[in-house]
Design an enzyme around this catalytic site. Sequence first.
Site, PDB file in Angstrom:
ATOM      1  N   GLU A   1     -14.375 -10.665  -5.802  1.00 23.78           N
ATOM      2  CA  GLU A   1     -13.098 -10.287  -5.194  1.00 23.78           C
ATOM      3  C   GLU A   1     -12.443 -11.480  -4.493  1.00 23.78           C
ATOM      4  O   GLU A   1     -11.219 -11.658  -4.562  1.00 23.78           O
ATOM      5  CB  GLU A   1     -13.300  -9.134  -4.207  1.00 23.78           C
ATOM      6  CG  GLU A   1     -13.751  -7.829  -4.852  1.00 23.78           C
ATOM      7  CD  GLU A   1     -12.717  -7.250  -5.803  1.00 23.78           C
ATOM      8  OE1 GLU A   1     -11.524  -7.601  -5.679  1.00 23.78           O
ATOM      9  OE2 GLU A   1     -13.091  -6.450  -6.682  1.00 23.78           O
TER      10      GLU A   1
ATOM     11  N   ARG B   1       0.851  -1.189   0.000  1.00 19.20           N
ATOM     12  CA  ARG B   1       0.000   0.000   0.000  1.00 19.20           C
ATOM     13  C   ARG B   1       0.884   1.235   0.000  1.00 19.20           C
ATOM     14  O   ARG B   1       1.522   1.572   0.992  1.00 19.20           O
ATOM     15  CB  ARG B   1      -0.930  -0.017   1.224  1.00 19.20           C
ATOM     16  CG  ARG B   1      -1.995  -1.093   1.177  1.00 19.20           C
ATOM     17  CD  ARG B   1      -2.881  -0.996  -0.048  1.00 19.20           C
ATOM     18  NE  ARG B   1      -4.017  -1.916  -0.010  1.00 19.20           N
ATOM     19  CZ  ARG B   1      -4.894  -2.046  -1.003  1.00 19.20           C
ATOM     20  NH1 ARG B   1      -4.744  -1.333  -2.119  1.00 19.20           N
ATOM     21  NH2 ARG B   1      -5.903  -2.895  -0.892  1.00 19.20           N
TER      22      ARG B   1
ATOM     23  N   GLU C   1      -8.863 -12.437  -6.007  1.00 13.96           N
ATOM     24  CA  GLU C   1      -7.706 -12.130  -5.170  1.00 13.96           C
ATOM     25  C   GLU C   1      -7.165 -13.349  -4.435  1.00 13.96           C
ATOM     26  O   GLU C   1      -5.957 -13.433  -4.192  1.00 13.96           O
ATOM     27  CB  GLU C   1      -8.069 -11.039  -4.157  1.00 13.96           C
ATOM     28  CG  GLU C   1      -8.335  -9.683  -4.785  1.00 13.96           C
ATOM     29  CD  GLU C   1      -8.387  -8.570  -3.755  1.00 13.96           C
ATOM     30  OE1 GLU C   1      -8.412  -8.859  -2.539  1.00 13.96           O
ATOM     31  OE2 GLU C   1      -8.412  -7.406  -4.174  1.00 13.96           O
TER      32      GLU C   1
END
Length: 214
Positions: free
Chosen positions: A108, A79, A112
């Site tokens: 998702e 991040r 993911e």
Amino acid sequence: MTGAGFGPEDVRDVPERWHTEGSDEVFAGHIFRVRRDRVRMPNGAGTELVGRDVIEHPGSVGVIALDDRGRVLLLRQYRHPVGRFLWEAPAGLRDVDGEPLHVLAARELLEEAGYEAGRWDVLVDLFPSSGMSDERTRIFLARDLAEVPAEEIDFERVHEEADMPVVWVPLDEAVRKALNGDLHNMIAVTGVLAAHAAAVDGFAGLRPVEAPED
């Protein structure tokens, strides 16, 4: 200081909108926009006009995937804004108009982490940063999990999603990690704590996937 006339039975968030005299767009980006509102708010006997910056966000969903051994799926992702690798729950933006939120959550989880779930429930609803953004986040609990072969997943992970290791963490241990400050991601921390609380009655108190957000 206590609120006059309010008790525990009144503790429920309700819609409210103070009058806005006007708005100006400050920034328009790829995912979010920023506007500056001129809000008229109560101030004693009169009123006060103040500026409030608002981040317009499409919203998001998150998934706490819990297997039959009581373990939570967490994945690690870089991040850039916080300059860290964070352990997170699968999550994504509400970027398809009209797509049911549980369908987005399932997508998702598949893209993911490579899993499908046979049981979905609403875990918790959030305004992650209500002082500056209108973003809404719904976190789902996914159970009855099955791994999907990589060749059956029609999705290419790129950029920050290109290399995301997955770890299964016992729910109790995940709670300890959240309270110890080892986990910082909002969806992961909130979802882990909510799942731990919901497990007390065997998840009987959770809402169905179609439950409204308001």
